[in-house]
Design a protein around this motif. Structure first.
Motif, mmCIF file in Angstrom:
data_model
loop_
_atom_site.group_PDB
_atom_site.id
_atom_site.type_symbol
_atom_site.label_atom_id
_atom_site.label_comp_id
_atom_site.label_asym_id
_atom_site.label_seq_id
_atom_site.Cartn_x
_atom_site.Cartn_y
_atom_site.Cartn_z
ATOM 1 N N ALA A 27 91.879 66.187 -2.645
ATOM 2 C CA ALA A 27 92.054 64.594 -2.029
ATOM 3 C C ALA A 27 91.930 63.974 -2.595
ATOM 4 N N ALA A 28 90.393 64.555 -3.425
ATOM 5 C CA ALA A 28 89.044 62.915 -4.002
ATOM 6 C C ALA A 28 89.658 63.389 -5.610
ATOM 7 N N GLY A 29 90.518 64.279 -5.941
ATOM 8 C CA GLY A 29 90.801 64.619 -7.079
ATOM 9 C C GLY A 29 89.677 64.899 -8.210
ATOM 10 N N PHE A 30 88.812 65.559 -7.558
ATOM 11 C CA PHE A 30 87.208 65.764 -8.859
ATOM 12 C C PHE A 30 86.295 66.771 -7.750
ATOM 13 N N ASP A 31 85.060 67.801 -8.420
ATOM 14 C CA ASP A 31 85.065 68.448 -7.595
ATOM 15 C C ASP A 31 83.662 67.526 -6.808
ATOM 16 N N PHE A 59 85.586 67.151 8.296
ATOM 17 C CA PHE A 59 86.392 67.668 7.362
ATOM 18 C C PHE A 59 87.764 67.033 7.140
ATOM 19 N N LEU A 60 88.598 67.170 8.636
ATOM 20 C CA LEU A 60 89.808 66.414 8.180
ATOM 21 C C LEU A 60 89.756 64.561 8.159
ATOM 22 N N PRO A 61 88.942 64.109 8.236
ATOM 23 C CA PRO A 61 88.272 62.772 8.451
ATOM 24 C C PRO A 61 88.098 62.473 6.969
ATOM 25 N N ILE A 62 87.597 63.026 6.263
ATOM 26 C CA ILE A 62 87.674 63.399 4.738
ATOM 27 C C ILE A 62 88.851 63.157 3.655
ATOM 28 N N ILE A 63 89.670 64.317 4.293
ATOM 29 C CA ILE A 63 90.466 64.667 4.035
ATOM 30 C C ILE A 63 91.179 63.942 3.665
ATOM 31 N N GLU A 64 90.865 62.829 4.681
ATOM 32 C CA GLU A 64 92.203 61.745 4.949
ATOM 33 C C GLU A 64 92.360 61.044 4.629
#
Length: 136
Positions: A27-31, A59-64
């Motif tokens: 989701a972030a596009g980077f490590d 974790f799910l809130p971070i992903i979304e």
């Protein structure tokens, strides 16, 4: 942290965390570097709920939120340039993400109770997205 908590943490880290971490990085596009204060994420009487509540609360809130932020190139660049680390902890048993989520000096902090309001994922996503949008 006692033996029960250590066992749970080890199991979570081996069985659930890798997939969640992968989804966050996607989701972030980077490590992204994680700093998780596992020993603060426990209240003994709720141990049986954590495999369900940890993803929903942290974790799910971070992903979304990351998906919302990186929906365009401007958001992708802003996140990649600004985010250095994700810090997950529970120092004050916050149950309202507006009080426990922050972004400063490249560190996204989720300081939230590991159990309170677990099913209210959407409000955490909204608060986290707003925190990021206001600070990137």
């Amino acid at each position: 942290m006692g033996l029960k908590e250590k066992r749970f943490t080890k199991t979570f880290q081996e069985e659930q965390f890798p997939q969640l971490q992968k989804a966050i990085i996607e989701a972030a596009g980077f490590d992204v570097t994680f700093n998780i204060a596992w020993d603060t994420l426990f209240e003994d009487r709720f141990l049986h709920l954590y495999s369900d509540s940890y993803p929903k609360i942290y974790f799910l809130p971070i992903i979304e939120a990351f998906k919302a932020i990186t929906a365009d190139e401007m958001g992708k660049e802003a996140l990649a340039e600004s985010l250095k680390e994700i810090h997950i902890t529970n120092t004050k048993d916050h149950h309202n993400p507006a009080n426990g989520f922050s972004f400063s000096n490249g560190v996204l902090t989720l300081d939230h109770s590991p159990i309170m309001n677990a099913d209210d994922v959407e409000s955490r996503v909204k608060v986290l997205t707003t925190v990021l949008e206001n600070n990137l």
